[in-house]
Write a protein that holds these residues in place. Structure first.
Motif, PDB file in Angstrom:
ATOM      1  N   ALA A  13       0.821  -1.203   0.000  1.00  0.00           N
ATOM      2  CA  ALA A  13       0.000   0.000   0.000  1.00  0.00           C
ATOM      3  C   ALA A  13       0.853   1.250   0.000  1.00  0.00           C
ATOM      4  O   ALA A  13       1.989   1.243   0.447  1.00  0.00           O
ATOM      5  CB  ALA A  13      -0.900  -0.017   1.219  1.00  0.00           C
ATOM      6  N   ALA A  14       0.270   2.308  -0.506  1.00  0.00           N
ATOM      7  CA  ALA A  14       1.047   3.519  -0.753  1.00  0.00           C
ATOM      8  C   ALA A  14       1.301   4.339   0.498  1.00  0.00           C
ATOM      9  O   ALA A  14       2.421   4.719   0.783  1.00  0.00           O
ATOM     10  CB  ALA A  14       0.342   4.383  -1.780  1.00  0.00           C
ATOM     11  N   GLY A  15       0.285   4.604   1.256  1.00  0.00           N
ATOM     12  CA  GLY A  15       0.379   5.551   2.372  1.00  0.00           C
ATOM     13  C   GLY A  15       1.451   5.166   3.368  1.00  0.00           C
ATOM     14  O   GLY A  15       2.235   5.990   3.814  1.00  0.00           O
ATOM     15  N   GLY A  16       1.454   3.935   3.775  1.00  0.00           N
ATOM     16  CA  GLY A  16       2.428   3.528   4.798  1.00  0.00           C
ATOM     17  C   GLY A  16       3.493   2.655   4.167  1.00  0.00           C
ATOM     18  O   GLY A  16       3.695   1.521   4.565  1.00  0.00           O
ATOM     19  N   GLU A  19       9.147   0.288   5.345  1.00  0.00           N
ATOM     20  CA  GLU A  19      10.504   0.810   5.517  1.00  0.00           C
ATOM     21  C   GLU A  19      11.388  -0.306   6.040  1.00  0.00           C
ATOM     22  O   GLU A  19      10.962  -1.075   6.893  1.00  0.00           O
ATOM     23  CB  GLU A  19      10.514   1.949   6.535  1.00  0.00           C
ATOM     24  CG  GLU A  19       9.955   3.235   5.978  1.00  0.00           C
ATOM     25  CD  GLU A  19      10.038   4.333   7.010  1.00  0.00           C
ATOM     26  OE1 GLU A  19      11.129   4.609   7.513  1.00  0.00           O
ATOM     27  OE2 GLU A  19       8.978   4.895   7.337  1.00  0.00           O
ATOM     28  N   TRP A  38       8.627  -3.201  14.671  1.00  0.00           N
ATOM     29  CA  TRP A  38       7.288  -3.788  14.552  1.00  0.00           C
ATOM     30  C   TRP A  38       6.263  -2.881  15.221  1.00  0.00           C
ATOM     31  O   TRP A  38       5.193  -2.604  14.686  1.00  0.00           O
ATOM     32  CB  TRP A  38       7.254  -5.177  15.200  1.00  0.00           C
ATOM     33  CG  TRP A  38       5.921  -5.849  15.037  1.00  0.00           C
ATOM     34  CD1 TRP A  38       5.492  -6.572  13.975  1.00  0.00           C
ATOM     35  CD2 TRP A  38       4.839  -5.837  15.986  1.00  0.00           C
ATOM     36  NE1 TRP A  38       4.222  -7.013  14.182  1.00  0.00           N
ATOM     37  CE2 TRP A  38       3.783  -6.586  15.415  1.00  0.00           C
ATOM     38  CE3 TRP A  38       4.673  -5.274  17.258  1.00  0.00           C
ATOM     39  CZ2 TRP A  38       2.570  -6.787  16.071  1.00  0.00           C
ATOM     40  CZ3 TRP A  38       3.469  -5.478  17.902  1.00  0.00           C
ATOM     41  CH2 TRP A  38       2.417  -6.236  17.322  1.00  0.00           C
ATOM     42  N   GLU A  41       5.838   0.233  13.143  1.00  0.00           N
ATOM     43  CA  GLU A  41       5.173   0.003  11.871  1.00  0.00           C
ATOM     44  C   GLU A  41       3.783  -0.607  12.031  1.00  0.00           C
ATOM     45  O   GLU A  41       2.857  -0.260  11.329  1.00  0.00           O
ATOM     46  CB  GLU A  41       6.036  -0.945  11.017  1.00  0.00           C
ATOM     47  CG  GLU A  41       7.097  -0.229  10.238  1.00  0.00           C
ATOM     48  CD  GLU A  41       6.504   0.841   9.349  1.00  0.00           C
ATOM     49  OE1 GLU A  41       5.653   0.512   8.498  1.00  0.00           O
ATOM     50  OE2 GLU A  41       6.869   2.038   9.503  1.00  0.00           O
ATOM     51  N   VAL A  42       3.642  -1.543  12.910  1.00  0.00           N
ATOM     52  CA  VAL A  42       2.431  -2.345  12.944  1.00  0.00           C
ATOM     53  C   VAL A  42       1.702  -2.267  14.289  1.00  0.00           C
ATOM     54  O   VAL A  42       0.493  -2.099  14.351  1.00  0.00           O
ATOM     55  CB  VAL A  42       2.748  -3.827  12.626  1.00  0.00           C
ATOM     56  CG1 VAL A  42       1.476  -4.652  12.595  1.00  0.00           C
ATOM     57  CG2 VAL A  42       3.508  -3.942  11.318  1.00  0.00           C
TER      58      VAL A  42
END
Lengths: 314, 551, 417
Positions: A13-16, A19, A38, A41-42
């Motif tokens: 997906a684009a937004g996130g 990295e 983690w 990011e998540v």
């Protein structure tokens, strides 16, 4: 749900955008760093998800309670004192609920498709052609949808009565009448949503296609619509939901319970101040939410497919 | 450089020619179009024919114009954008523009309580309702007769004579009539009709003429007249004289109160009612008339309306703005949070997120009203009730500010799934490579969001935010079901706008919809609102012009 | 040119096809439309009747019999009860709408003032109906509909919490209720908009009648609740508010849930809620409402019934259906079974199904002194300011001045028409 399914969903997906953390030195550091990564990011997303889910669900718990406890009411404070499917049985016994569900699916489905087709066509015209009166028409569409419909019921009633004399299928007590009235709003909010979206598709794509000899119709059907499929899915869903829950016009036109949509039927259950059947209403609301959620589940992959992101590169 | 351009131009021209040739060809697309348009034309012609048959001239004219436009648009080479706009526009014109025009028309009338119908209906109802049954007179055994398409009545009077009479033709003795058992059985020259001859009772004669038949007992109207009993066509009852309408003087002549004498109510065609010395006729209503700008004048001169206008307007704008802002940013936040493939259960989360949207909105408003009840509500009693010393918050009926806050919060619950959906879709249109190259250039996440994601997002959602503003501007259901516009300050009038009343709920209140509706005034107010919100929208839409050309 | 020619041929062909099909349906329509004016052969008459959810279930099984015996077709159209009043007004005024609609007697004044209804001759059956029910549909000497039931509110006791009621005044009742040891004593719906209807028994016990009555016991259009009696009632309401007996937070839904949860021994309400409580397995008794101000507590009596549209093209068939079918014992007993209101038909109300029901008997007793709710349109001007004043007073506003302000507002509204 498996990981495979999740990654199946499409491109990253684009937004996130993912990295990659810098390479760590030791194994312990690596573990620590990856845990931190983690979380960054998540993990926080899970927390947000759980909190918001609770917020979304909390009032609905009372709806479910009303549906499964025949003694519960709108102001019940104690939850799940009883459990029975009585309300569901009553609901189906008191009205042709299956038929009404079918009616609603027909109205919602046809309206959604019609809205997507007509709205997308209009959005394409606004986005791609620079014609005289374009700005005016756009503004006009924007302004029209702001007209307060609260007092329009008499006008709609009379219109349907006289149209029905000419085209019986556009008269009283026809699903097609309701669909036609809903399509009258097809060039409303949804066109603006799509218009905004179409603007994000680079015009260079059209020009390239034009150079290849494509007609405007071919560009529209094979390039643009494919590029904006997420928004088509969103608009389809939104239009489906709004016709699913509309009852003011539907109850005016549809007089026979066999022709009612779910919203009319549900409203009918609680429209009497003194004898509101909140239990059956809640049961019906739960049932009527299912098609919407299923449709969303199905359309999700189109909504988040990220087709555009891939195509632009080419 | 210039040579290059020339080559390109030539190339373009060649391709354009090829394209046009393609369009002109009898390709499969053309046949699809031909069949579709033929279908539309067929439907249209059928409609024209039917409209002609049913005498709906207006529909016939509109139909003809629409047909001509459709055919021109799809066979002309010039009307390219129109080809894409026409289908939606037709539905819009029929179902929305018509309704708008009709509403505008209503705002120039006194349509409302006591002025709902036509003058003819008013006269018919008043005259009919004024005929009172004379209980001092006996019920008669009558015989229904017909002659030359008109109906007559016959019965045996107290003197034992058979009498026959008709509409406006008093009963007179008919020596030729045959009588058996106190009932007239036959009258020469007339045909006897029985119940079984009439529709709904085995026959097919319409009952309407019998319902309207009224035979005077004597030349003096004060003697009353005989009418056939609806439940038994063999019985007749005597009715006292009531109100009659005199076309010459356009007035009602009220004979019903003999002691008071005859009262004349003259039709006032400016106000749409029958009046006597300024008093309207009391036992029936008036009719709908056009009253020009009176409704609009009242809006701006009646202090109870114009004084409150400003306050309500301000709150409406604040409410609509905050509703859009809160739902949009919350929806966007969620869309961003879930726009990563790396969270497990993402699909389920998304479904849970849009749950509120799958349930009827008015139900949610009513549910929240109860959850937020000061003394009984779950939020005060259970969720916050454990806090020591917690007194309970009066969410909806305490201070205006609190109620306004609550309304926005409830609207957030109702509205964020919509924005979540839209933003989720919109995020997909932001090319990943732009974000990627920004990252490579060293832009942090915040910068990437504010400098790239957000501006790009606005391109696609800005028009939508404006229409969302408009939707909330007229969000009647939420206010009506949640607070009813309250809290209304104590001591004020019941029709005072409350702290959360928005313009459209004020229309509902002021126009007395539900009690003594004044639809004319209400529509006038709603049109004023429409003009205001329309202007705001047009203005903000102009501002977005710059956004349009980002790409 | 060729393209246009092709199109023209196609369109013409399709039109011909459509008109061919259309002619048939068009012809049918014509027949239906002509029924009002008269068809040629054995035409049937169709009556459209608006009924709500509860009443359609009672009528549907019986209507078939009537159709067979009368030859008239009855089309029951299910409508939402709260929508009927407004929809009937706009649709009948536009020349559409049903022939007959279900309704309540307090709609009558507004319907007459808008030329929406026509008289129904009840002279043949009046002696078979409760006198008050016929009176409820009488205006200016004319009867404008057929009554089918009588309804009023009463005092409902939860027998699990209190076994007997000795109280003869409202204050004693509250004291008695406190012995049950529950969170609340007597539940009475108020809400932010107030509810003059439900509080009316208390108000009338102060002698503050909504309008003055003339010698014959008929309502006049002069407010009866101004001045001393009204002030006393207002002060009493204020006291009930301070004592936390009544509260603005108590709405219909709250009364339903709170009483059902056993949090109060008493509630003042009507048959509609009692039916729900009985369905939930509660043991309840219905009693007359004790006096608060010394005089008899008189609840309002409402009379549900049916109206005949002024635009009905089938007056004869409609009147026969109303007089012969809707007022009959069997029909009213069927309506009783789904609605639990005392039938207006005297034979039906004497039936063992009715007299054997202690709840119905309780409401009948509680409604012994009930007064017919005024049905003239002026009443519409009363509800809102009246209710709001009551609600504000319960919430702590100064009783007398708040009351007076509302009365002035009502008087002005009535004067303005």
């Amino acid at each position: 749900m498996t990981d495979a399914e999740l990654t199946d969903n499409g491109l990253p997906a684009a937004g996130g955008a993912a990295e990659t953390p810098p390479p760590p030195r030791t194994a312990a550091d690596r573990a620590k760093a990856s845990r931190r990564a983690w979380w960054r990011e998540v993990g926080w997303r899970h927390i947000v998800a759980v909190v918001v889910s609770l917020y979304a669900i909390f009032p609905l718990v009372f709806v479910i309670n009303m549906a499964v406890d025949p003694n519960a009411g709108l102001a019940s404070q104690s939850l799940f004192q009883n459990f029975s499917l009585q309300n569901f049985r009553d609901l189906f016994a008191s009205r042709p609920f299956g038929q009404q569900l079918l009616n609603t699916l027909i109205v919602g489905g046809v309206t959604a498709i019609g809205t997507v087709l007509m709205g997308a066509a209009a959005a394409y015209a606004f986005s791609r052609f620079r014609f005289e009166g374009r700005r005016f028409t756009l503004t006009f569409l924007l302004v029209v949808q702001m007209f307060p419909q609260l007092l329009a019921f008499v006008a709609i009633f009379l219109l349907v009565q006289s149209l029905g004399e000419v085209f019986p299928v556009l008269g009283m007590n026809h699903l097609s009448t309701v669909i036609a009235i809903y399509l009258g709003g097809a060039l409303g909010v949804n066109t603006f949503l799509m218009y905004g979206f179409f603007n994000t598709v680079p015009i260079s794509l059209d020009e390239a296609a034009k150079l290849d000899g494509a007609t405007h119709a071919q560009i529209y059907w094979t390039i643009i619509l494919r590029m904006v499929s997420p928004v088509l899915a969103v608009v389809g869903l939104l239009s489906f939901i709004s016709s699913f829950s509309e009852f003011v016009i539907a109850r005016l036109v549809l007089t026979d319970p066999e022709k009612w949509t779910l919203a009319v039927s549900l409203y009918d259950l609680v429209g009497n101040d003194r004898n509101p059947y909140w239990g059956m209403f809640a049961a019906g609301a739960v049932i009527s939410a299912l098609p919407v959620l299923l449709l969303f589940l199905f359309l999700q992959r189109y909504i988040v497919s990220g087709l555009t992101a891939g195509a632009v590169k080419g | 450089m210039s040579k290059q351009t020339t080559v390109d131009r030539a190339e373009l021209k060649r391709r354009r020619e090829a394209t046009q040739a393609h369009a002109r060809a009898w390709g499969p697309g053309f046949f699809v179009k031909l069949i579709l348009i033929a279908l539309v034309d067929a439907l249209g012609l059928y409609g024209l024919w039917m409209a002609w048959q049913t005498g709906s001239t207006a529909i016939a004219v509109i139909m003809a114009v629409l047909l001509a436009v459709v055919n021109w648009v799809y066979f002309s080479k010039r009307a390219l954008p129109a080809k894409y706009l026409v289908p939606g526009m037709i539905f819009l014109l029929i179902f929305q523009i018509y309704v708008m025009l009709n509403t505008v028309f209503v705002s120039f009338t006194n349509y409302g309580d006591r002025h709902l119908g036509t003058k003819e209906d008013a006269i018919a109802a008043i005259v009919r309702n004024s005929q009172l049954l004379d209980l001092s007179q006996p019920t008669r055994d009558i015989t229904l007769l017909s002659k030359g398409g008109a109906y007559y009545l016959a019965y045996v009077n107290d003197a034992g004579e058979a009498v026959v009479g008709g509409q406006d033709q008093p009963f007179a003795k008919d020596d030729a009539a045959q009588v058996a058992g106190g009932v007239v059985t036959e009258v020469p020259g007339y045909e006897v009709k029985r119940e079984a001859d009439f529709e709904g009772m085995g026959g097919s004669l319409p009952t309407k003429p019998v319902e309207n038949l009224k035979v005077p007992l004597a030349d003096d109207p004060e003697a009353g007249s005989l009418k056939v009993m609806a439940t038994d066509f063999a019985k007749g009852q005597v009715y006292k004289p009531g109100v009659t309408y005199d076309e010459q003087t356009d007035s009602l002549i009220d004979n019903s109160d003999l002691a008071a004498g005859v009262v004349i109510y003259k039709a006032n065609n400016q106000t749409g009612q029958f009046e006597h010395n300024g008093d309207r006729y009391p036992r029936g209503g008036g009719w709908k008339v056009t009253i020009g700008f009176k409704n609009y004048v009242k809006l701006f001169t009646d202090p109870s309306i114009s004084m409150t206008f400003g306050k309500v307007f301000l709150w409406t704008v604040v409410f609509a703005f905050l509703s859009v802002a809160t739902t949009f940013f919350f929806g966007l936040l969620l869309a961003l949070a879930f726009n990563s493939e790396r969270i497990r259960g993402q699909k389920i989360y998304r479904v849970l997120m849009i749950l509120p949207y799958a349930f009827p909105g008015f139900m949610a408003a009513l549910l929240f009203k109860n959850l937020l009840n000061r003394d009984y509500g779950v939020i005060n009693n259970v969720i916050l009730g454990w806090i020591p010393g917690f007194e309970g918050i009066d969410w909806l009926n305490g201070s205006t500010l609190m109620a306004q806050f609550t309304v926005i919060m409830v609207n957030l619950w109702l509205g964020y799934p919509y924005m979540f959906l839209v933003c989720t879709g919109a995020l997909q249109s932001i090319p990943g490579d732009i974000l990627e190259s920004a990252r490579v250039d060293g832009a942090g996440p915040v910068k990437r969001f504010t400098k790239i994601t957000l501006p790009l997002l606005f391109v696609s959602v800005a028009p939508l935010l404006i229409s969302s503003f408009a939707f909330n501007f007229n969000n009647f259901n939420l206010i009506y079901f949640l607070t009813g516009g309250g809290p209304v300050p104590p001591g004020g009038s019941a029709d005072d706008p409350g702290g959360t009343d928005i313009m459209i709920s004020m229309v509902y209140k002021l126009a007395g919809v539900g009690e003594n509706p004044d639809y004319g005034l209400a529509t006038a107010l709603s049109i004023v609102i429409f003009l205001v919100v329309g202007l705001i929208a047009v203005y903000s839409f102009r501002k977005t012009r710059s956004l349009e050309d980002v790409m | 040119m060729k393209r246009l020619a092709a199109l023209g041929i196609l369109a013409l062909g399709l039109t011909a096809g459509l008109t061919a099909c259309g002619d048939k349906s068009g012809g049918d329509n014509g027949d239906n439309g002509n029924n009002g004016g008269g068809g040629d052969n054995g035409s049937t008459v169709t009556l459209t009747v608006w009924v709500d959810e509860t009443r359609i279930n009672a009528l549907q099984p019986l209507v078939g019999e009537y159709e067979k015996s009368s030859g008239v077709k009855i089309k029951l159209e299910q409508k939402n009860f709260d929508d009927i009043r407004g929809d009937f007004a706009t649709q009948v005024a536009a020349g559409k709408g049903p022939d007959i609609t279900v309704g309540a007697n307090d709609w009558m004044g507004e319907f007459i003032a808008n030329n929406l209804v026509q008289p129904v001759d009840l002279s043949g059956v009046a002696d078979q109906l409760d006198k008050r029910s016929v009176e409820a549909y009488t205006s200016g000497g004319q009867t404008y509909g057929v009554p089918y039931a009588l309804e009023n509110i009463g005092l409902v006791r939860n027998n699990k919490l209190l076994a007997e009621t000795k109280a003869t005044t409202f204050d004693e009742l509250i004291a008695e209720a406190k012995t049950a040891g529950t969170e609340h004593t007597v539940l009475l719906q108020v809400g932010t908009e107030g509810d003059g209807y439900t509080a009316y028994p208390l108000q009338s016990s102060f002698g503050a009648e909504v309008f003055k009555q003339d010698a014959a016991g008929e309502w006049t259009k002069e407010l009866g609740m101004t001045g001393e009696p009204g002030h006393k009632f207002a002060e009493y309401l204020g006291k009930l508010g301070t004592d936390k007996v009544l509260s603005q937070s108590t709405t219909y839904d709250i009364v339903k849930a709170t009483f059902q949860d056993g949090k109060a021994p008493y509630a003042i309400t009507g048959p509609w809620l009692v039916a729900d409580w009985k369905a939930a397995g509660m043991d309840v008794t219905v009693l007359p409402i004790p006096s608060a101000g010394g005089q008899t507590a008189r609840p309002f009596m409402g009379v549900p019934g049916f109206f005949l549209s002024a635009k009905s093209t089938q007056k004869t068939a409609a009147e026969r259906f109303m007089v012969n079918f809707l007022t009959s014992k069997d029909t009213q007993l069927a309506l009783f079974k789904t609605g639990a209101r005392v039938p207006a038909n005297l034979e039906a109300s004497a039936d063992s199904a009715v007299t054997g029901d202690p709840i119905v008997g309780g409401f009948l007793e509680a409604g012994k002194d009930a007064v017919l709710q005024p049905s003239f349109p002026e009443m519409n001007q009363v509800w809102k300011p009246w209710g709001k004043a009551e609600s504000d007073i319960i919430n702590g506003a100064d009783p007398v001045s708040t009351w007076d302000k509302a009365m002035t507002e009502i008087e002005q509204a009535i004067a303005a028409g």
